[in-house]
Design a protein around this motif. Structure first.
Motif, short mmCIF file in Angstrom:
data_model
loop_
_atom_site.label_atom_id
_atom_site.label_comp_id
_atom_site.label_asym_id
_atom_site.label_seq_id
_atom_site.Cartn_x
_atom_site.Cartn_y
_atom_site.Cartn_z
N LEU A 373 0.84 -1.20 0.00
CA LEU A 373 0.00 0.00 0.00
C LEU A 373 0.87 1.25 0.00
O LEU A 373 0.65 2.18 -0.78
CB LEU A 373 -0.91 -0.02 1.23
N ALA A 374 1.88 1.27 0.86
CA ALA A 374 2.78 2.42 0.93
C ALA A 374 3.57 2.61 -0.35
O ALA A 374 3.76 3.74 -0.83
CB ALA A 374 3.72 2.26 2.13
N LEU A 375 4.02 1.50 -0.93
CA LEU A 375 4.78 1.57 -2.18
C LEU A 375 3.91 2.10 -3.32
O LEU A 375 4.35 2.91 -4.14
CB LEU A 375 5.35 0.20 -2.52
N SER A 376 2.67 1.60 -3.37
CA SER A 376 1.75 2.03 -4.44
C SER A 376 1.48 3.52 -4.37
O SER A 376 1.31 4.19 -5.39
CB SER A 376 0.44 1.27 -4.34
N ALA A 377 1.44 4.04 -3.15
CA ALA A 377 1.14 5.46 -2.97
C ALA A 377 2.39 6.33 -2.95
O ALA A 377 2.29 7.55 -2.81
CB ALA A 377 0.38 5.65 -1.65
N GLY A 378 3.56 5.72 -3.08
CA GLY A 378 4.80 6.50 -3.10
C GLY A 378 5.23 7.02 -1.74
O GLY A 378 6.00 7.98 -1.65
#
Length: 380
Positions: A373-378
């Motif tokens: 989730l954090a990676l997808s949102a940068g």
């Protein structure tokens, strides 16, 4: 001996050298017990081979070659074909890292000539090496044959360590022959093995492979990011087979940097350098699972799994408070609940409560899901 092998597997050559040297000193001690005469030479050869591998990990190639020669001499003196094969293999790897490609392949071929009953996992490892050498020599047909045999043997016997190396070879072969979707599938399997086994060398090799896949699918920022993560996570030691695909990787990096410009390149490199190994592995899994970008001439990319994932991530994050977003970021950076509590000056119980609410709002039950989730949102 077991501690030396464990240290080698976790890429800690200093500890491995200490353990192997301690055993070697005991074996070579003139005052050793009388019951050791039969096993002494065998242990000596194995320790020298172990030291050779550790020295290669540490980048001390000349010393590694010297220990491999000593191990080979002991093996031949006692007439052990299995130990002779191991010595030849270690000497071949040292030759490879020293830049002697032809000499390395010749030595490994000699090791492969050892009768099958002595081969076992060594033969599967040597198959990886031969495939790698043939790829770099441009003999793709020979590499295909060697890789197929190695993959089949590893799968049949459940040899995960050697299977990961065979998958690395398979993915690079796929890219060389234009089978990008196959390369991504083999990369995903390699990353899953790395996550399952926890072997750093497997995950570092997978990150290298992921960079090649991203570069081949029009994702220069992602390629730069995973290669930056790979370099930052290696620690003080050279990467496994650090000379492999070097020219191709450097050329792809130059192209990616030109496309991104100075600021874009710096941002991608800083993002990768800040990742933990677990975060980088999750990031690589996301990249391997994503649909390749279509050229501009094909028109806008159709909605698909990647778009749905990005939309779900944005929706989940929108429901989080600033503190909850901060916790998701820290989880994605590999922090434990205790480390998060210490950093934010709150209790572990409070961290757990916050994360429970995050899971309820986002549907992300596992830490790996929160990382994605954090990676997808940068956020990382």
């Amino acid at each position: 001996m077991l501690l030396g092998q464990a240290a080698t597997a976790r890429a800690d050559p200093v500890a491995a050298l200490e353990h192997y040297t301690a055993v070697l000193a005991a074996v070579e001690d003139p005052g050793r017990p009388e019951s050791w005469p039969g096993s002494g030479p065998v242990l000596r050869a194995l320790c020298l081979d172990g030291r050779s591998t550790a020295l290669i990990q540490a980048g001390r190639i000349a010393e590694a070659a010297d220990d491999a020669r000593r191990a080979l001499a002991v093996a031949r003196e006692i007439g052990s074909q299995g130990l002779e094969a191991v010595g030849l293999a270690c000497l071949g790897v040292a030759a490879w890292q020293a830049g002697d490609r032809d000499g390395a392949l010749r030595l490994v071929r000699q090791a492969q000539a050892v009768p099958e009953e002595f081969a076992g996992g060594l033969d599967r490892g040597l198959s990886q090496f031969v495939t790698m050498a043939l790829i770099e020599a441009g003999d793709l047909a020979g590499a295909e044959q060697a890789c197929a045999a190695g993959l089949a043997s590893c799968r049949e016997l459940g040899d995960l360590a050697n299977l990961s190396g065979a998958l690395w070879n398979r993915a690079i072969l796929d890219l060389r022959t234009g089978r990008v979707d196959d390369a991504a599938a083999h990369l995903r399997e390699q990353l899953q093995i790395g996550t399952q086994t926890g072997l750093p060398t497997v995950l570092l090799a997978a990150l290298d492979c992921c960079g090649h896949v991203c570069a081949a699918t029009g994702r220069p920022a992602e390629a730069v990011t995973v290669w930056a993560a790979r370099s930052a996570l290696r620690g003080p030691w050279p990467l496994p087979y650090w000379t492999r695909n070097m020219a191709a990787r450097e050329e792809l990096l130059r192209k990616a940097r030109r496309l991104l410009g100075r600021a874009g390149t710096r941002a991608a490199e800083e993002r990768g350098a800040a990742m933990s190994l677990a975060t980088a592995a999750e990031y690589a899994l996301m990249l391997a699972a994503a649909e390749p970008e279509r050229p501009a001439a094909d028109g806008p990319a159709a909605d698909g799994p990647a778009a749905d994932g990005a939309s779900a991530a944005a929706s989940g994050l929108a429901r989080l408070s600033p503190r909850e977003r901060e916790l998701v970021t820290l989880v994605a950076q590999g922090r434990t609940d205790a480390q998060i509590a210490a950093q934010l000056y709150i209790t572990v119980r409070t961290v757990s409560s916050h994360l429970d609410r995050v899971r309820d709002k986002t549907g992300c039950r596992r830490r790996a899901d929160l990382t994605r989730l954090a990676l997808s949102a940068g956020l990382v």
